[in-house]
Design a protein around this motif. Structure first.
Motif, PDB file in Angstrom:
ATOM      1  N   GLU A  71       0.851  -1.226   0.050  1.00 33.57           N
ATOM      2  CA  GLU A  71      -0.082   0.123   0.014  1.00 33.57           C
ATOM      3  C   GLU A  71       0.776   1.381  -0.076  1.00 33.57           C
ATOM      4  N   ARG A  72       1.909   1.175   0.528  1.00 31.78           N
ATOM      5  CA  ARG A  72       2.819   2.410   0.694  1.00 31.78           C
ATOM      6  C   ARG A  72       3.583   2.671  -0.776  1.00 31.78           C
ATOM      7  N   PHE A  73       3.294   1.509  -1.852  1.00 29.79           N
ATOM      8  CA  PHE A  73       3.834   1.789  -3.062  1.00 29.79           C
ATOM      9  C   PHE A  73       2.591   2.122  -4.068  1.00 29.79           C
ATOM     10  N   GLY A  74       1.602   2.444  -3.446  1.00 28.84           N
ATOM     11  CA  GLY A  74       0.195   2.949  -4.143  1.00 28.84           C
ATOM     12  C   GLY A  74      -0.665   1.836  -4.708  1.00 28.84           C
ATOM     13  N   ILE A  75      -0.464   0.568  -4.159  1.00 25.19           N
ATOM     14  CA  ILE A  75      -1.226  -0.665  -4.580  1.00 25.19           C
ATOM     15  C   ILE A  75      -2.281  -0.754  -3.500  1.00 25.19           C
ATOM     16  N   ILE A  76      -3.403  -0.401  -3.927  1.00 27.46           N
ATOM     17  CA  ILE A  76      -4.475  -0.243  -2.757  1.00 27.46           C
ATOM     18  C   ILE A  76      -5.162  -1.916  -3.031  1.00 27.46           C
ATOM     19  N   GLU A  77      -5.367  -2.231  -1.491  1.00 20.65           N
ATOM     20  CA  GLU A  77      -6.218  -3.636  -1.531  1.00 20.65           C
ATOM     21  C   GLU A  77      -7.524  -3.300  -1.572  1.00 20.65           C
ATOM     22  N   ALA A  78      -8.222  -3.154  -2.954  1.00 17.00           N
ATOM     23  CA  ALA A  78      -9.423  -2.877  -3.002  1.00 17.00           C
ATOM     24  C   ALA A  78     -10.315  -4.329  -3.205  1.00 17.00           C
ATOM     25  N   PHE A  79     -11.532  -4.462  -2.452  1.00 16.27           N
ATOM     26  CA  PHE A  79     -12.281  -5.106  -2.689  1.00 16.27           C
ATOM     27  C   PHE A  79     -13.606  -4.869  -3.166  1.00 16.27           C
ATOM     28  N   GLY A  80     -13.378  -3.977  -4.119  1.00 16.27           N
ATOM     29  CA  GLY A  80     -14.713  -3.536  -4.902  1.00 16.27           C
ATOM     30  C   GLY A  80     -15.073  -4.214  -5.883  1.00 16.27           C
TER      31      GLY A  80
END
Length: 175
Positions: A71-80
């Motif tokens: 997440e600190r590299f901009g990869i969001i854990e999205a569950f959408g």
């Protein structure tokens, strides 16, 4: 003087020239900074779809853990929804029966969309390359942006692949 310049009866072409030049100036002045701002937003808010079919999914889970923290590299854990995600990470073996579903998932994602092929199975078919039902890589089904080699690749390798994707997005021209 301005009244004469904008008078359509005396100089009908003057406004068209002004509007044309104004358009060129705006494109040059606003275009590049606007591209930079849009790409900056895309770089730091990648929402991934995970297509996990083999042991690489454990390494992706490790990369999402507090030790590596993607997440600190901009990869969001999205569950959408798939319609919100812009990155698909394909991990593991893809069979011929699964390929149309993989393409359907890719087609449901909004543009611009990016693909990371993670692991030997997704890149070349892995240990099962000579099987009749395993695809020899997903690049025949999807346009792959970044290949992350390994069997399974370490979390650091996945993070490096994500950073390579971010560099590619940074160099993109505006949409």
């Amino acid at each position: 003087m301005l009244k004469e310049f904008f008078n359509q009866e005396t100089a009908p072409h003057a406004t068209n020239v002004l509007v044309g030049k104004l358009g060129e100036v705006l494109v040059k002045a606003v275009g590049k900074p606007l591209d930079y701002a849009i790409n900056w937003g895309r770089i730091w808010s990648l929402w991934p779809v995970h297509l996990e079919t083999a042991c690489c999914s454990v390494e992706f889970g490790a990369a999402s853990s507090p030790r590596y923290d993607v997440e600190r590299f901009g990869i969001i854990e999205a569950f959408g929804s798939l319609r919100q995600c812009d990155l698909i990470v394909v991990m593991g073996t893809i069979t011929r029966k699964m390929a149309p579903r993989l393409r359907m998932v890719y087609d449901q994602m909004p543009d611009p969309k990016y693909v990371i092929a993670m692991g030997a199975c997704a890149i070349t078919g892995g240990l099962y390359f000579d099987s009749y039902n395993v695809l020899p890589g997903i690049d025949g089904v999807l346009p792959v942006d970044v290949y992350v080699p390994g069997c399974p690749p370490r979390p650091e390798t996945l993070i490096q692949g994500c950073m390579l994707l971010q560099e590619k997005i940074k160099r993109m021209k505006g949409a």
